[in-house]
Motif scaffolding. Structure first.
Motif, PDB file in Angstrom:
ATOM      1  N   CYS A   9     -85.586 -49.007  69.432  1.00  0.00           N
ATOM      2  CA  CYS A   9     -85.406 -49.011  67.870  1.00  0.00           C
ATOM      3  C   CYS A   9     -86.655 -50.244  67.481  1.00  0.00           C
ATOM      4  O   CYS A   9     -86.582 -51.283  68.200  1.00  0.00           O
ATOM      5  CB  CYS A   9     -84.182 -49.712  67.691  1.00  0.00           C
ATOM      6  SG  CYS A   9     -83.867 -49.981  65.748  1.00  0.00           S
ATOM      7  N   CYS A  12     -84.389 -54.699  64.894  1.00  0.00           N
ATOM      8  CA  CYS A  12     -83.989 -55.972  65.451  1.00  0.00           C
ATOM      9  C   CYS A  12     -83.927 -56.282  66.994  1.00  0.00           C
ATOM     10  O   CYS A  12     -84.351 -55.307  67.721  1.00  0.00           O
ATOM     11  CB  CYS A  12     -82.405 -56.445  64.854  1.00  0.00           C
ATOM     12  SG  CYS A  12     -81.291 -56.053  66.137  1.00  0.00           S
ATOM     13  N   VAL A  14     -82.050 -56.901  69.248  1.00  0.00           N
ATOM     14  CA  VAL A  14     -80.984 -56.258  70.240  1.00  0.00           C
ATOM     15  C   VAL A  14     -81.879 -55.103  70.905  1.00  0.00           C
ATOM     16  O   VAL A  14     -81.561 -55.326  72.199  1.00  0.00           O
ATOM     17  CB  VAL A  14     -79.758 -55.462  69.426  1.00  0.00           C
ATOM     18  CG1 VAL A  14     -79.102 -54.885  70.322  1.00  0.00           C
ATOM     19  CG2 VAL A  14     -79.229 -56.420  68.571  1.00  0.00           C
ATOM     20  N   CYS A  16     -82.219 -51.637  71.032  1.00  0.00           N
ATOM     21  CA  CYS A  16     -81.150 -50.519  71.237  1.00  0.00           C
ATOM     22  C   CYS A  16     -82.500 -49.209  71.574  1.00  0.00           C
ATOM     23  O   CYS A  16     -83.523 -48.898  71.189  1.00  0.00           O
ATOM     24  CB  CYS A  16     -80.629 -49.809  70.241  1.00  0.00           C
ATOM     25  SG  CYS A  16     -79.167 -51.291  69.510  1.00  0.00           S
ATOM     26  N   VAL A  44     -76.267 -47.401  68.473  1.00  0.00           N
ATOM     27  CA  VAL A  44     -77.277 -47.405  67.452  1.00  0.00           C
ATOM     28  C   VAL A  44     -76.623 -47.695  66.057  1.00  0.00           C
ATOM     29  O   VAL A  44     -75.567 -47.240  66.131  1.00  0.00           O
ATOM     30  CB  VAL A  44     -78.079 -46.211  67.466  1.00  0.00           C
ATOM     31  CG1 VAL A  44     -77.459 -45.007  66.952  1.00  0.00           C
ATOM     32  CG2 VAL A  44     -79.361 -46.439  66.711  1.00  0.00           C
ATOM     33  N   CYS A  45     -77.376 -48.419  65.309  1.00  0.00           N
ATOM     34  CA  CYS A  45     -76.463 -48.830  63.994  1.00  0.00           C
ATOM     35  C   CYS A  45     -77.429 -47.953  63.068  1.00  0.00           C
ATOM     36  O   CYS A  45     -78.282 -47.096  63.086  1.00  0.00           O
ATOM     37  CB  CYS A  45     -76.830 -50.282  63.441  1.00  0.00           C
ATOM     38  SG  CYS A  45     -78.366 -50.820  63.149  1.00  0.00           S
ATOM     39  N   ILE A 180     -74.833 -54.148  67.276  1.00  0.00           N
ATOM     40  CA  ILE A 180     -74.719 -53.565  68.428  1.00  0.00           C
ATOM     41  C   ILE A 180     -74.131 -54.495  69.465  1.00  0.00           C
ATOM     42  O   ILE A 180     -73.258 -54.209  70.348  1.00  0.00           O
ATOM     43  CB  ILE A 180     -75.518 -52.937  69.144  1.00  0.00           C
ATOM     44  CG1 ILE A 180     -76.180 -51.359  68.019  1.00  0.00           C
ATOM     45  CG2 ILE A 180     -75.443 -52.212  70.484  1.00  0.00           C
ATOM     46  CD1 ILE A 180     -75.092 -50.572  67.514  1.00  0.00           C
TER      47      ILE A 180
HETATM   48 FE1  SF4 Z   1     -81.780 -51.097  65.740  1.00  0.00          FE
HETATM   49 FE2  SF4 Z   1     -79.563 -51.440  65.052  1.00  0.00          FE
HETATM   50 FE3  SF4 Z   1     -79.982 -51.720  67.645  1.00  0.00          FE
HETATM   51 FE4  SF4 Z   1     -80.789 -53.586  65.760  1.00  0.00          FE
HETATM   52  S1  SF4 Z   1     -78.737 -52.967  66.296  1.00  0.00           S
HETATM   53  S2  SF4 Z   1     -81.860 -52.631  67.489  1.00  0.00           S
HETATM   54  S3  SF4 Z   1     -81.527 -52.628  63.927  1.00  0.00           S
HETATM   55  S4  SF4 Z   1     -80.242 -49.884  66.040  1.00  0.00           S
END
Ligand code: SF4
Length: 704
Positions: A9, A12, A14, A16, A44-45, A180
């Motif tokens: 992703c 951010c 994190v 993912c 995943v968000c 996440i």
């Molecule tokens: Fe992407 Fe959401 Fe995971 Fe952050 S928390 S890396 S924005 S999917």
């Protein structure tokens, strides 16, 4: 052959893992969480799930140029673009010296992009004027880790979220900004009847709503709170004498400092009760594994470094680190702010967690890059804000912006825009057009983005993921590293930029990290493609693994004597405290669906419906006193600018404090820019500006 494309992703830190699968229709992609990714395990968000929807919208696909900012852009060829840029760089070096050239990059860049940019600016040209938006984001964490442990590098990993029995969450609305991670942590807290979640935040955020204990402190009192908890732990004898004795220095100074923080005084300053303060200290004292998490609420502050050191002090005092489930853990804002740090992507850094101020570090990099000794300057380059000052003074001849949008994200935005208007030559290298910063560009360079180029990113737990290209770049867009390398070659550095692929770049970069804390010397694109994401350290000859790694389990830190250092700090308070003229404190932050300045998320229908407009959160008592109702707009004025926003009256915010989300720039609505109000005063250690709090006055606004 599988039609699943593995990637990461691009939002951010994190980090993912995502699977991108072709869907029905031209250039349509179905995005889902990658269940094999060790960091996110398939979660995943909304941002990650919808990222493909912005791929074809408002793309910058050809180079463009205009002589001055009042002219229209005209499409030009890459050949013309390279000629223009290299000519401007040469002229600038002749007229202003090499420090007239600046690049302002981004935690959105991949490690390969970062690395080639460092080689071009710091190695070949000999200026350290490369800084990124990590200066507004993680530079306080970098400097605090260095001060406390002797090196940058977060010690923890995401498995610690499953092992902690006390999560101390301060300065982060994790539920919305790192969702996440929050899901995983919240599951652990809910499943473990004895586990505690302490949330420190002036707002009752979604994160605070899940807390065992919410400490709604006055903005800017974090250091006082942390020292107050330290005082109680010390007085109760709940400290780890063995850890302090065998693994730290400077405990005497810290304990002396703590004598100034009795609970009644601390509670009064922080605006909480002594019982709430005691409860936090009791939870910390009675837990086996205390894990603290933070992000921009601590980082983005004129005393960000001191705040983070004060948090780390508590871990050192109680021995709550160097073991699974415990330790101080910074949540990185951007997808590759960590990779940027590894590649030396700040004005004071060199690749491999090296420093421009260190003679040995400079020599090692010069030799590796095969450039003359002394080429790398021994002084830090201009930080992000200093570049703006340089534009004001016309000391910057080329301002090259890549993958970021400073005309929204920098503080004191009116001043920033005036400086950009004053720029002699601004290059904006981006995947999208229009952006707020492109409005100030002379030269536009189209950048390939997520899905269109191959490269690596490192997430908050030091895990490197290979992001595979699975679509062709749109139009004539190119990978950022290719653009930097081509400019380098055309400036005469042909031998330094012989890379054919991103894998070549990574291979060279990783060799420069050998024997450093962030040792990646055994890692390359082939290993990442075959075995999946890997954490560092990953030494030469290391075997790929999905097991998590932690730093400092042996209590051997990165300082010269291998000990961690207590760093005692008193608070200086807010950079701009409220006063009778500006009686409210403004805080800023993010919303669940949007990312930074909306360059992508503002073009995704699902997200814009979720968050249609900016707003100002205000407590009912304050709204009442100002005669403001739920239908009203509020005019917010600071000493630097004005914003006009719809009122959101809520008890989730402290009386006397208001909150505005930071995502809205000039492109998405008039006078809703939070950073028109914010304060540029910088942390003396990290250069991180005070983006989180400033003094404002409020009044009801009646539109014409
Ligand atoms: Fe992407 Fe959401 Fe995971 Fe952050 S928390 S890396 S924005 S999917």
């Amino acid at each position: 052959m599988s039609d699943v494309n593995k990637t990461l992703c691009p939002y951010c830190g994190v980090g993912c893992g995502l699977d991108a699968v072709p869907a029905k229709g031209v250039d349509q992609w179905r995005i889902s969480g990658d269940r094999q990714h060790p960091s996110s395990q398939g979660m995943v968000c909304v941002k990650g799930a919808t990222v493909a929807e912005s791929l074809g919208k408002d793309r910058l696909i050809y180079p463009h140029f205009r002589q001055h900012l009042d002219a229209e852009f005209e499409r030009i060829s890459w050949e013309q673009a390279y000629d223009l840029l290299t000519t401007k760089i040469r002229q600038t070096i002749q007229n202003l010296g090499v420090n007239g050239v600046c690049m302002y990059g981004s935690g959105q860049l991949q490690t390969e992009d970062y690395y080639v940019a460092q080689k071009l600016l710091k190695g070949c040209l000999g200026t350290n004027n490369f800084d990124t938006n990590s200066r507004l984001c993680m530079s306080s964490a970098v400097s605090a880790y260095k001060l406390s442990f002797g090196s940058d590098g977060p010690p923890c990993c995401y498995d610690d979220l499953d092992l902690t029995d006390c999560a101390f969450v301060i300065g982060t609305n994790t539920a919305e900004c790192h969702p996440i991670i929050f899901n995983r942590l919240n599951k652990q807290i809910k499943q473990n009847a004895k586990a505690k979640l302490i949330v420190v935040d002036p707002r009752r955020t979604k994160t605070a709503e899940a807390a065992t204990l919410h400490l709604a402190i006055e903005p800017g009192t974090d250091i006082t709170l942390l020292n107050g908890i330290g005082y109680l732990l010390w007085q109760w004898g709940k400290i780890d004498h063995d850890f302090i004795k065998t693994a730290t220095n400077n405990s005497e100074s810290y304990l002396e400092l703590l004598t100034h923080y009795p609970p009644e005084k601390v509670a009064e300053i922080c605006g909480i009760t002594p019982q709430e303060l005691e409860a936090a200290a009791i939870y910390w004292a009675e837990s086996n594994n205390v894990l603290s998490l933070w992000s921009m609420g601590l980082n983005q502050s004129s005393e960000g470094t001191a705040k983070i050191c004060s948090l780390i002090n508590l871990h050192l005092l109680t021995g709550q680190m160097s073991k699974p489930g415990a330790g101080p853990f910074s949540l990185t804002g951007q997808p590759n702010a960590m990779g940027g740090r590894e590649a030396g992507g700040l004005a004071n850094l060199l690749p491999g967690y090296r420093s421009v101020a260190n003679d040995g570090d400079r020599r090692a990099v010069e030799q590796f890059w095969q450039i003359p000794a002394g080429r790398i300057a021994d002084q830090p380059g201009l930080t992000a804000w200093e570049m703006i000052l340089g534009l004001e003074q016309r000391q910057v001849g080329v301002f090259w912006v890549a993958a970021t949008n400073p005309a929204v994200s920098l503080p004191d935005l009116n001043r920033v825009k005036a400086a950009l208007r004053n720029s002699l030559f601004t290059v904006v290298q981006d995947a999208y057009y229009p952006t707020e910063t492109a409005a100030f560009a002379h030269l536009l360079l189209p950048a390939a983005q997520w899905s269109e180029k191959t490269g690596t990113m490192t997430n908050s737990e030091r895990r490197v993921t290979l992001c595979q290209q699975f679509r062709s770049p749109m139009g004539e867009a190119k990978a950022d590293w290719e653009i930097f390398a081509e400019v380098g070659k055309r400036l005469g550095f042909t031998e330094q930029f012989t890379f054919q692929t991103a894998a070549d770049v990574y291979q060279e970069f990783s060799q420069l990290t050998g024997d450093r804390l962030c040792d990646l010397s055994g890692l390359n694109h082939e290993i990442l493609a075959e075995f999946g994401p890997q954490q560092w350290p990953f030494l030469t000859g290391a075997k790929p693994t999905t097991d998590s790694k932690r730093l400092y389990l042996d209590r051997q830190f990165s300082s010269s004597d291998n000990r961690a250092l207590f760093q005692p700090f008193h608070s200086n308070g807010l950079a701009e405290p409220p006063d009778p003229d500006y009686p409210f404190i403004l805080t800023t932050g993010r919303l669940y669906g949007h990312w930074h300045t909306q360059t992508r998320t503002g073009r995704i229908d699902k997200i814009t419906k979720m968050h249609p407009q900016a707003f100002l959160e205000i407590h009912p008592r304050d709204a009442d006193q100002l005669g403001i109702t739920a239908e009203d707009f509020i005019e917010v004025i600071s000493r630097r600018g004005t914003a006009r926003l719809p009122a959101k009256i809520t008890t989730a915010i402290r009386a006397g404090t208001v909150f505005v989300p930071m995502h809205w720039g000039a492109l998405w609505g008039h006078a809703t820019e939070a950073n028109a109000l914010t304060h540029p005063e910088a942390c003396p250690f990290s250069g991180e500006p005070e983006l989180k709090a400033c003094a404002v006055k409020l009044s009801r606004f009646v539109p014409d």
